[in-house]
Scaffold this active site. Structure first.
Site, PDB file in Angstrom:
ATOM      1  N   SER A 187     -61.163 -33.708  -5.532  1.00 21.47           N
ATOM      2  CA  SER A 187     -61.130 -32.673  -6.562  1.00 21.47           C
ATOM      3  C   SER A 187     -60.828 -31.307  -5.990  1.00 21.47           C
ATOM      4  O   SER A 187     -60.282 -30.453  -6.682  1.00 21.47           O
ATOM      5  CB  SER A 187     -62.497 -32.570  -7.234  1.00 21.47           C
ATOM      6  OG  SER A 187     -62.608 -33.497  -8.245  1.00 21.47           O
ATOM      7  N   ASP A 207     -62.088 -26.173  -9.489  1.00 25.93           N
ATOM      8  CA  ASP A 207     -60.630 -26.200  -9.677  1.00 25.93           C
ATOM      9  C   ASP A 207     -60.082 -24.800  -9.944  1.00 25.93           C
ATOM     10  O   ASP A 207     -59.092 -24.385  -9.343  1.00 25.93           O
ATOM     11  CB  ASP A 207     -60.252 -27.118 -10.854  1.00 25.93           C
ATOM     12  CG  ASP A 207     -60.683 -28.563 -10.634  1.00 25.93           C
ATOM     13  OD1 ASP A 207     -61.100 -28.896  -9.512  1.00 25.93           O
ATOM     14  OD2 ASP A 207     -60.617 -29.353 -11.603  1.00 25.93           O
ATOM     15  N   GLU A 234     -66.857 -29.187 -11.685  1.00 27.81           N
ATOM     16  CA  GLU A 234     -65.455 -29.561 -11.506  1.00 27.81           C
ATOM     17  C   GLU A 234     -64.538 -28.412 -11.958  1.00 27.81           C
ATOM     18  O   GLU A 234     -63.643 -27.992 -11.232  1.00 27.81           O
ATOM     19  CB  GLU A 234     -65.158 -30.825 -12.324  1.00 27.81           C
ATOM     20  CG  GLU A 234     -63.731 -31.289 -12.257  1.00 27.81           C
ATOM     21  CD  GLU A 234     -63.351 -31.816 -10.873  1.00 27.81           C
ATOM     22  OE1 GLU A 234     -63.852 -32.873 -10.492  1.00 27.81           O
ATOM     23  OE2 GLU A 234     -62.558 -31.154 -10.187  1.00 27.81           O
TER      24      GLU A 234
END
Ligand SMILES: *[C@@H]1O[C@H](CO)[C@@H](O)[C@H](O)[C@H]1NC(C)=O
Ligand SMILES: *[C@@H]1O[C@H](CO)[C@@H](O)[C@H](O)[C@H]1NC(C)=O
Ligand SMILES: *[C@@H]1O[C@H](CO)[C@@H](O)[C@H](O)[C@H]1NC(C)=O
Ligand SMILES: *[C@@H]1O[C@H](CO)[C@@H](O)[C@H](O)[C@H]1NC(C)=O
Ligand SMILES: *[C@@H]1O[C@H](CO)[C@@H](O)[C@H](O)[C@H]1NC(C)=O
Ligand SMILES: *[C@@H]1O[C@H](CO)[C@@H](O)[C@H](O)[C@H]1NC(C)=O
Length: 601
Positions: free
Chosen positions: A514, A300, A296
């Site tokens: 995400s 990002d 994650e």
């Protein structure tokens, strides 16, 4: 009703004869989320840090400012409030401060023992569980999550009658959502074998830069693909104009710098050697062991910082996950992650103007009072010119849990009826919720989270677009499964699958909303850059941005959108992709005042 009823307890007629601090009435009472089971009583000597929220009587005034200054077609667009002005607007009434002080003093707690937020709307005080139980007329228990996690909570607490109007909430009490339950919303893709010949003809997309996108982007999404598709090729942002972008992380998600360099080398060569500022909140770490890299966090940071280089990037890591062992005598770390992060960022004199978060909870596991207050905190940031994007979730109208075995579309109100399950914070109207698309031409990705809040009413800026959508739903479709008067989710969308990142040294493909949230945030940050450049000619004191209610003007038409989703099921707003995906070139002209034409007119 999904949410805790505020139970009214009738006071006996002789109440006035009883000292008023003894007449307690239930302030909040909840049904615990189904994954939690009650264990024994909490050890009485353990310290617990209570956070007490005092009402913000002028919040509606703050909200008015927020909507005016974030609407590109309002005279006050971009005239953000200072930190001090925001604090003034959320300051409690002096009576509330006094009453709460008296109450704390009656339990032997003096000013030296508690701390206050700068606006004085929050009081924090560390007390033994035994005292907290007395203050709140409750009993704390240890609760175990089905995954093994334990926390200390209660399902109900009371406050003296006269304090109900002076205290909005006290936590930790009824907030069961914890760090571990806070899901990230990415998923790994199977290795996609399809490749495309280097000389394959480009895909025609009229709204893209040059009207086309490289054919390879249909199978593997890169920084270049997004620049092409969202019409930003050749735009060069400034490193020194005062604009910044931030990514938040929880759950020990670490952004690996070596992976970031590998990503830059492949997709953004001019960024090689650049780095982000790391900010640790509440002990958050960023372990650089390659195996500890978080999918994650890497997704990002790689895409947000790759798309916006050289805009100065920041990575916020919020720590504080227990593990809590009820008997070992260590203090219970019952802090709540959004509050820790919000505390930090609201007190920051110079936060990034764009911040993206890809973590969320089931809205129905968050007490209404808490959701509202955290949402107000996001509005405070918005009023200062900070745009917050949140991924809308990866469970469609479900709870963001993509595993069908554990997915829960059941109400947590004691009735256990089938009900769509939106996520918080995307359900907060003061943030920008970002849904997902896939492929080119873009089409909604099936997992894209969306729906309607059961807590927050539909904000005015959504009236036209969302009513239009509801009007198109065949009559009775999904009746009873969602709240048609709730805030619609998401606001906008971006590509959300087949993103190529580096993780622990290897390139992989990854997807989820995400991916969409940092992507959308990146284009917002580029818009800020354009605003800064345009506005500096006039005045350097403005901090421009694109806050949620800019949507006021972007949703006026159902024919032309923020951008065009070629293959969307519905034109206008929909509960899967919101208003659509960005068209940077078009938006840039609007936010810099070059285009006075509202989108769609
Ligand atoms: C808050 O609202 C009250 C009543 O509307 C008003 O008198 C007061 O000036 C406001 N305070 C601030 C800081 O705006
Ligand atoms: C399209 O992308 C592929 C793979 O990244 C690359 O080899 C090719 O040169 C690109 N084509 C064009 C026209 O940019
Ligand atoms: C992109 O891939 C999707 C899924 O395979 C396909 O439906 C679509 O036609 C492709 N786009 C182009 C331009 O080939
Ligand atoms: C990047 O920044 C981090 C944290 O700010 C620092 O620890 C690290 O040494 C930097 N790495 C490089 C390669 O500059
Ligand atoms: C980083 O993670 C590694 C592997 O899990 C561990 O051995 C190391 O102690 C960690 N470093 C820090 C600073 O926590
Ligand atoms: C709620 O209903 C579903 C479907 O009937 C069932 O699988 C689940 O166990 C029920 N949960 C509770 C807490 O009763």
């Amino acid at each position: 009703m999904i949410f805790p009823l505020l139970l009214a307890v009738f006071l006996p007629a002789f109440a006035s004869a009883v000292p008023r601090e003894l007449v307690a009435r239930v302030k909040e009472s909840i049904i615990p989320p189904r994954e939690w089971t009650r264990q024994g009583r909490a050890p009485p000597h353990l310290p617990i840090e209570l956070r007490i929220a005092l009402p913000q009587p002028n919040f509606s005034e703050l909200e008015r400012h927020l909507y005016e200054i974030s609407d590109p077609f309002h005279d006050r667009y971009g005239q953000h409030l200072s930190q001090e002005e925001v604090n003034e607007l959320v300051t409690p009434h002096p009576d509330s401060i006094e009453q709460v002080n008296e109450w704390l003093a009656s339990h032997g707690l003096s000013e030296e023992e508690f701390s206050r937020s700068p606006a004085r709307d929050w009081v924090k005080v560390k007390v033994p569980i035994s005292l907290a139980e007395k203050m709140l007329d409750t009993e704390y228990h240890v609760w175990a999550h089905s995954d093994g996690d334990t926390i200390i909570r209660t399902t109900t607490y009371s406050l003296p009658e006269h304090l109900h109007e002076h205290i909005e909430l006290v936590q930790p009490t009824t907030l069961f959502a914890n760090l571990r339950a806070m899901r990230t919303t990415f998923k790994f893709d199977k290795e996609v074998s399809t490749t495309v010949a280097a000389n394959a003809p480009p895909i025609n997309v009229p709204t893209a830069s040059g009207g086309h996108v490289n054919a390879s982007c249909n199978f593997t999404v890169t920084v270049t693909c997004l620049q092409e598709l969202y019409n930003a090729v050749g735009y060069v942002p400034s490193a020194t104009i005062g604009n910044q972008i931030g990514i938040t992380a929880y759950l020990e998600q670490y952004a690996n710098i070596q992976d970031l360099q590998s990503f830059f080398a492949e997709q953004r060569p001019d960024a090689v050697g650049s780095n982000f500022t790391f900010i640790s909140i509440n002990g958050g770490l960023n372990n650089q062991t390659l195996d500890e890299a978080g999918a994650e966090a890497n997704l990002d940071t790689q895409f947000a910082f790759g798309l916006t280089h050289p805009i100065p990037p920041t990575f916020f890591s919020t720590g504080g996950r227990p593990p809590f062992i009820p008997d070992d005598g260590t203090p219970t770390d019952t802090n709540e992650p959004y509050l820790d992060w919000l505390d930090f960022i609201l007190n920051h004199p110079n936060p990034p103007q764009t911040i993206s978060t890809s973590y969320a909870d089931d809205e129905q596991t968050v007490p209404k009072s808490f959701a509202q207050r955290a949402c107000n905190g996001f509005a405070q940031l918005g009023a200062r010119g900070v745009s917050l994007t949140f991924s809308s979730g990866d469970g469609g109208v479900g709870d963001g849990d993509s595993d069908p075995a554990t997915q829960t579309c059941f109400s947590n109100d004691g009735r256990n009826v089938t009900r769509f399950a939106p996520l918080f914070p995307p359900s907060c109207p003061f943030v920008t919720a970002v849904g997902g698309t896939i492929f080119i031409p873009e089409t909604a990705v099936p997992f894209s989270g969306g729906g309607f809040s059961n807590v927050f009413p539909r904000p005015a800026y959504q009236d036209q677009a969302v009513s239009g959508f509801l009007g198109k739903l065949p009559k009775g479709t999904y009746a009873g499964l969602f709240n048609p008067n709730g805030r619609g989710i998401p606001d906008v969308a971006a590509l959300a699958d087949l993103f190529r990142i580096f993780l622990s040294g290897e390139p992989i493909l990854i997807g989820g909303t995400s991916a969409a949230a940092p992507t959308f945030a990146s284009f917002v940050s580029l818009l800020n850059d354009a605003r800064f450049k345009a506005i500096f000619r006039v005045s350097a004191s403005l901090t421009p941005c694109f806050t949620p209610s800019a949507k006021i003007s972007l949703q006026v038409s159902t024919t032309s959108r923020l951008a065009i989703i070629q293959d969307a099921a519905t034109k206008g707003w929909d509960a899967v992709t919101g208003l659509g995906t960005p068209n940077f070139g078009k938006l840039k002209d609007i936010v810099t005042g070059k285009s006075t034409i509202k989108i769609g007119t």
